[in-house]
Scaffold this active site. Structure first.
Site, PDB file in Angstrom:
ATOM      1  N   SER A 196       1.108  -1.319   0.321  1.00  0.00           N
ATOM      2  CA  SER A 196      -0.100  -0.200  -0.318  1.00  0.00           C
ATOM      3  C   SER A 196       1.111   1.462   0.118  1.00  0.00           C
ATOM      4  CB  SER A 196      -0.874  -0.030   1.580  1.00  0.00           C
ATOM      5  OG  SER A 196      -0.436  -0.022   2.170  1.00  0.00           O
ATOM      6  N   HIS A 201       1.835   3.785   7.225  1.00  0.00           N
ATOM      7  CA  HIS A 201       1.472   4.436   5.654  1.00  0.00           C
ATOM      8  C   HIS A 201       1.678   6.054   6.344  1.00  0.00           C
ATOM      9  CE1 HIS A 201      -1.605   1.534   6.146  1.00  0.00           C
ATOM     10  NE2 HIS A 201      -0.974   0.804   4.649  1.00  0.00           N
ATOM     11  N   ASP A 238       0.074   6.731  10.465  1.00  0.00           N
ATOM     12  CA  ASP A 238      -0.316   5.652  11.600  1.00  0.00           C
ATOM     13  C   ASP A 238       1.376   4.729  12.234  1.00  0.00           C
ATOM     14  OD1 ASP A 238      -0.436   4.340   9.234  1.00  0.00           O
ATOM     15  OD2 ASP A 238      -1.558   3.705   8.958  1.00  0.00           O
TER      16      ASP A 238
END
Length: 204
Positions: free
Chosen positions: A13, A182, A179
């Protein structure tokens, strides 16, 4: 860099970061920053930049899609960023089948062996913005594997983990992630500048 070059980024991601919502398929992460730099730095070159990041991916997922998402596209340069989820799942989902360092190394070795391109391997970044976090301690063998494989395959090593750790050691409270994993815009900038500096010899 070649006059006509296809540069492919693959990872999780952190690499994907909005590419599916972006008409250009770049997203808003470090790949976008690198893309925009290269487009403006080399306007006369025919560069094609491809983002193949998929959220949640571990080394096993790259193995499953390497033929379709990398080899079939015949890239000139392949940049690989993987390892965060291989460690993070050990922390947040310990009951699932895990990818421990030995398997991580075996899979990455196999993927790099079959890839006929200039390889660029990025160290896994960080898990929590704390040098001594459990995640960052567990990342160490994965980072060392990436460094070792860079030497073995004469790949360009992007010292992303090292650069993040050095940043954290300054004691600054300015965050790089949303977080702990990310990236925010500053974290993406650090990743992009780390990549561009490591690839300086290519960018001529």
């Amino acid at each position: 860099m070649k006059e006509n070059a296809r540069i492919l980024f693959i990872g999780d991601s952190i690499t994907e970061w909005g590419r599916n919502e972006d008409p250009e398929g770049m997203g808003i992460g470090y790949v976008r920053i690198i893309h925009d730099y290269l487009m403006t730095k080399f306007p006369s070159k025919q560069l094609e930049i491809i983002n193949k990041g998929i959220g949640g991916n571990r080394a096993t997922d790259l193995q499953d899609r390497w033929e379709k998402d990398v080899l079939s596209l015949n890239p000139d340069y392949v940049s690989v960023s993987i390892g965060i989820n291989d460690v993070w799942r050990q922390l947040d989902n310990p009951d699932m089948a895990q990818v421990y360092p030995e398997q991580f190394e075996e899979i990455l070795t196999g993927l790099l062996e079959k890839t006929n391109a200039q390889l660029i391997v990025m160290e896994p970044t960080v898990i929590d913005e704390d040098v001594h976090s459990e995640g960052n301690q567990k990342l160490i063998p994965y980072v060392e594997i990436v460094r070792s494989l860079a030497k073995k395959f004469d790949a360009i090593l992007v010292p992303t983990h090292q650069d993040f750790i050095e940043y954290l050691k300054t004691g600054t409270t300015y965050k790089l992630t949303t977080d702990g994993v990310h990236m925010n815009s500053a974290g993406n900038m650090l990743m992009a500048t780390s990549w561009l500096k490591a690839c300086e010899s290519l960018l001529k």
